[in-house]
Enzyme design. Structure first.
Site, PDB file in Angstrom:
ATOM      1  N   ASP A  90       0.820  -1.222   0.000  1.00  0.00           N
ATOM      2  CA  ASP A  90       0.000   0.000   0.000  1.00  0.00           C
ATOM      3  C   ASP A  90       0.853   1.271   0.000  1.00  0.00           C
ATOM      4  O   ASP A  90       2.022   1.259   0.381  1.00  0.00           O
ATOM      5  CB  ASP A  90      -0.875   0.044   1.265  1.00  0.00           C
TER       6      ASP A  90
ATOM      7  N   HIS B 278      -6.234   2.836  -4.009  1.00  0.00           N
ATOM      8  CA  HIS B 278      -6.117   3.128  -2.562  1.00  0.00           C
ATOM      9  C   HIS B 278      -6.488   4.595  -2.293  1.00  0.00           C
ATOM     10  O   HIS B 278      -5.925   5.212  -1.399  1.00  0.00           O
ATOM     11  CB  HIS B 278      -4.687   2.822  -2.120  1.00  0.00           C
TER      12      HIS B 278
ATOM     13  N   HIS C  49      -5.332   9.442  -0.102  1.00  0.00           N
ATOM     14  CA  HIS C  49      -5.169   8.635   1.108  1.00  0.00           C
ATOM     15  C   HIS C  49      -6.059   9.139   2.249  1.00  0.00           C
ATOM     16  O   HIS C  49      -5.604   9.422   3.356  1.00  0.00           O
ATOM     17  CB  HIS C  49      -3.694   8.595   1.548  1.00  0.00           C
TER      18      HIS C  49
ATOM     19  N   HIS D  26       3.665  -2.354   3.062  1.00  0.00           N
ATOM     20  CA  HIS D  26       3.646  -1.003   2.494  1.00  0.00           C
ATOM     21  C   HIS D  26       4.954  -0.765   1.751  1.00  0.00           C
ATOM     22  O   HIS D  26       6.027  -0.990   2.312  1.00  0.00           O
ATOM     23  CB  HIS D  26       3.474   0.037   3.606  1.00  0.00           C
TER      24      HIS D  26
END
Ligand SMILES: [Zn+2]
Length: 249
Positions: A54, A105, A109, A202
């Site tokens: 991510d 995503h 954010h 991540h």
């Protein structure tokens, strides 16, 4: 006393009916899993695992992760942040070219922790999708809300735009964003690995290369244990195929 109780009941009803509460509607995991609206993992008999990354791309760490994935013939899914895509367009293109999946995503954010208008959520998803398609030609079906903050509205807006919400296996939350140390990340994954897991990592953690260092150990170990590392699409399609062996492709 009775009056007071009535008052409290009245006020509570008012809050619930008017939506005065800032808490969005949310059910538990089993509710969404039964409706196939949110996926945490895809239990199966075969040794497939999906690695997910991510918050990227990151100029330093994402290319190192791509190199490692290539070395072990592993495919992964990158849940990218829309507003980073122009700056790191070449990395996004490389992800797609090397057989990985580029998934959504949000653009900024955004943590959907409170009630947020449907149009705000929709724009976050649609703007990111436009960028993904522009750079890769891909149209992803997978959406992961930042911080894992989902609710009925987020899920419904995602569905209206052709997305399924993808979370991660609870036993595969590496917490690498919090730089817990390479050993902890490695142990979390290797001690808990099961068929159909979705691992959360991540590729963009402020100045940290712990995720890269951990992958240097995780990838060969999973490979030795016979796991094949696949994209979310491959994981989902494999499950569908196994469950419906006579359905023509
Ligand atoms: Zn995130």
């Amino acid at each position: 006393m009775n009056q007071l109780l009535k008052g409290i009941v009245c006020l509570t009803s008012f809050v619930l009916m008017t939506g005065f509460s800032q808490q969005p509607e949310k059910h538990d995991r089993s509710y969404y899993e039964a409706r196939k609206e949110v996926v945490w993992e895809v239990p199966m008999d075969d040794k497939l695992i999906a690695l997910t990354f991510d918050d990227g791309p990151n100029a330093n760490t994402t290319p190192q992760i791509l190199d490692l994935l290539k070395q072990y013939d592993a495919k992964a899914t990158f849940f990218v942040v829309g507003n980073r895509m122009d700056k790191y367009a070449e990395i996004i293109k490389r992800e797609a070219l090397e057989g990985h999946e580029v998934a959504n995503h949000t653009y900024n954010h955004v943590f959907f922790t409170r009630r947020i208008g449907k149009s705000v959520i929709a724009n976050e998803i649609i703007d990111t999708q436009k960028k993904i398609t522009e750079l890769t030609g891909q149209h992803t079906k997978w959406f992961r809300p930042p911080g894992g903050y989902y609710n009925d509205t987020v899920i419904n807006v995602a569905r209206e735009n052709g997305y399924t919400v993808i979370m991660w296996s609870w036993h595969q939350d590496t917490q690498d964003w919090n730089t817990p140390g390479v050993d902890r990340i490695v142990n979390k994954v290797l001690k808990n690995a099961r068929n159909g897991d979705i691992i959360l990592m991540h590729d963009n953690v402020n100045g940290s290369t712990q995720t890269v260092r951990a992958l240097e150990r995780i990838l060969p170990a999973l490979y030795d244990q016979g796991y094949r590392l696949v994209t979310i699409t491959e994981l989902m399609e494999h499950k569908t195929k196994v469950d419906n062996p006579f359905v023509p492709e």
